[in-house]
Design a protein around this motif. Structure first.
Motif, PDB file in Angstrom:
ATOM      1  N   GLN A  93       4.412   7.038   4.204  1.00 35.81           N
ATOM      2  CA  GLN A  93       3.323   6.720   3.335  1.00 35.81           C
ATOM      3  C   GLN A  93       3.107   5.650   4.919  1.00 35.81           C
ATOM      4  O   GLN A  93       2.001   5.530   5.355  1.00 35.81           O
ATOM      5  CB  GLN A  93       3.473   6.335   2.360  1.00 35.81           C
ATOM      6  CG  GLN A  93       1.885   6.107   1.794  1.00 35.81           C
ATOM      7  CD  GLN A  93       1.590   7.066   0.440  1.00 35.81           C
ATOM      8  OE1 GLN A  93       1.292   8.562   0.285  1.00 35.81           O
ATOM      9  NE2 GLN A  93       1.625   6.486  -0.627  1.00 35.81           N
ATOM     10  N   GLN A 146      10.299   4.772  -8.379  1.00 38.23           N
ATOM     11  CA  GLN A 146      10.278   4.256  -7.651  1.00 38.23           C
ATOM     12  C   GLN A 146      11.717   3.315  -6.965  1.00 38.23           C
ATOM     13  O   GLN A 146      11.766   1.936  -7.352  1.00 38.23           O
ATOM     14  CB  GLN A 146       9.039   3.162  -7.994  1.00 38.23           C
ATOM     15  CG  GLN A 146       7.865   3.366  -8.447  1.00 38.23           C
ATOM     16  CD  GLN A 146       7.211   2.096  -9.432  1.00 38.23           C
ATOM     17  OE1 GLN A 146       7.449   1.015  -8.977  1.00 38.23           O
ATOM     18  NE2 GLN A 146       6.756   2.360 -10.267  1.00 38.23           N
ATOM     19  N   THR A 205       3.586   1.226  -1.426  1.00 37.71           N
ATOM     20  CA  THR A 205       4.370   1.780  -2.991  1.00 37.71           C
ATOM     21  C   THR A 205       2.842   3.356  -3.774  1.00 37.71           C
ATOM     22  O   THR A 205       3.899   3.196  -5.090  1.00 37.71           O
ATOM     23  CB  THR A 205       4.747   0.252  -3.292  1.00 37.71           C
ATOM     24  OG1 THR A 205       3.419   0.019  -3.668  1.00 37.71           O
ATOM     25  CG2 THR A 205       6.007  -0.185  -2.704  1.00 37.71           C
ATOM     26  N   GLU A 206       2.016   3.588  -3.414  1.00 38.73           N
ATOM     27  CA  GLU A 206       1.495   4.117  -3.630  1.00 38.73           C
ATOM     28  C   GLU A 206       1.970   5.720  -3.898  1.00 38.73           C
ATOM     29  O   GLU A 206       1.376   6.899  -4.493  1.00 38.73           O
ATOM     30  CB  GLU A 206      -0.203   4.356  -2.879  1.00 38.73           C
ATOM     31  CG  GLU A 206      -0.386   2.435  -3.565  1.00 38.73           C
ATOM     32  CD  GLU A 206      -1.138   2.700  -4.881  1.00 38.73           C
ATOM     33  OE1 GLU A 206      -1.411   3.807  -6.065  1.00 38.73           O
ATOM     34  OE2 GLU A 206      -1.036   1.744  -6.063  1.00 38.73           O
ATOM     35  N   ASN A 231       8.565   8.526 -10.955  1.00 41.78           N
ATOM     36  CA  ASN A 231       8.061   7.093 -11.261  1.00 41.78           C
ATOM     37  C   ASN A 231       8.486   5.829 -11.518  1.00 41.78           C
ATOM     38  O   ASN A 231       8.699   4.809 -11.830  1.00 41.78           O
ATOM     39  CB  ASN A 231       6.862   6.656 -12.186  1.00 41.78           C
ATOM     40  CG  ASN A 231       5.918   5.187 -11.441  1.00 41.78           C
ATOM     41  OD1 ASN A 231       5.679   5.352 -10.533  1.00 41.78           O
ATOM     42  ND2 ASN A 231       5.339   4.671 -12.533  1.00 41.78           N
ATOM     43  N   GLU A 258       0.684  -0.885  -0.308  1.00 38.56           N
ATOM     44  CA  GLU A 258      -0.284   0.115   0.055  1.00 38.56           C
ATOM     45  C   GLU A 258       1.146   1.206   0.154  1.00 38.56           C
ATOM     46  O   GLU A 258       0.161   2.404  -0.794  1.00 38.56           O
ATOM     47  CB  GLU A 258      -0.677   0.269   1.023  1.00 38.56           C
ATOM     48  CG  GLU A 258      -1.812   0.874   1.135  1.00 38.56           C
ATOM     49  CD  GLU A 258      -2.865   1.105   2.865  1.00 38.56           C
ATOM     50  OE1 GLU A 258      -4.458   1.218   1.784  1.00 38.56           O
ATOM     51  OE2 GLU A 258      -2.575  -0.267   2.943  1.00 38.56           O
TER      52      GLU A 258
END
Length: 208
Positions: free
Chosen positions: A145, A49, A40-41, A47, A38
């Motif tokens: 997050q 990552q 990783t949103e 983008n 979750e």
């Protein structure tokens, strides 16, 4: 399960840095994986990552990490340590990421090709310092997050930058491209966290 919070505002205000954890609390691999997935949103630079994770639940491994982390108690008593690692060669994933985004219907083929071309023109030739700064920034976004997600599920955390990153990299045999950024202790608080104040908004924000 302990108190859960209904609104984002409640979660933000109730999240505190906990340094005493219940050593007997266990959190399953599956639940930690769900929280990380979750998290990783979170946004990341282009983008890409660039975050990677090592989830440490083994008691002997935690004891070893504690030795080169100023003997911080929470490392050993937490249910897990989430090591957030930055990938300074994030460009290796450019094709996979943008093609996946295309296949999901989020961008058309022309935009996919343009974004791949732009990212490949930027990241592979960027100085190491720039790439490390990007990876560190992205790690900060996903770390916050993750901590909010954990709090929403009734768990507590503390984010730690005070550890010997060289020794950590050696212990876990990290390739040069991977850089330890922070450790996040995860578990259930055994004692209330200390409260803390913040500077008044008028001292830190300017409205124009």
């Amino acid at each position: 399960m302990s108190q859960k919070y209904n609104t984002l505002s409640e979660i933000i205000h109730e999240r505190k840095s906990v340094r005493k954890f219940e050593a007997s609390t266990e959190i399953s691999k599956e639940e930690i994986a769900a929280m990380l997935s979750e998290a990783t949103e979170a946004p990341s630079s282009s983008n890409t990552q660039s975050w990677r994770f090592i989830v440490i639940q083994d008691s002997e491994a935690k004891k070893k990490i504690k030795e080169f982390s100023f003997n911080q108690e929470q490392i050993e008593t937490s249910s897990a340590i989430i090591a957030v690692i930055g990938d300074t060669e994030m460009h290796h994933n450019i094709d996979e990421i943008y093609r996946s985004n295309f296949e999901a219907g989020n961008i058309d083929k022309l935009n996919m090709e343009r974004q791949i071309q732009n990212a490949k023109a930027l990241y592979p030739i960027a100085p190491t310092e720039v790439l490390l700064n990007i990876a560190s920034f992205d790690a900060g976004l996903i770390s916050m997050q993750f901590m909010l997600i954990a709090k929403a599920k009734g768990y507590d955390t503390v984010c730690m930058g005070g550890f010997d990153k060289k020794q950590f990299a050696e212990k876990f045999e990290l390739e040069d491209r991977y850089v330890p950024i922070v450790l996040i202790a995860l578990g259930k608080a055994a004692a209330p966290a200390y409260g803390s104040t913040r500077l008044p908004l008028e001292k830190i924000a300017t409205f124009i």
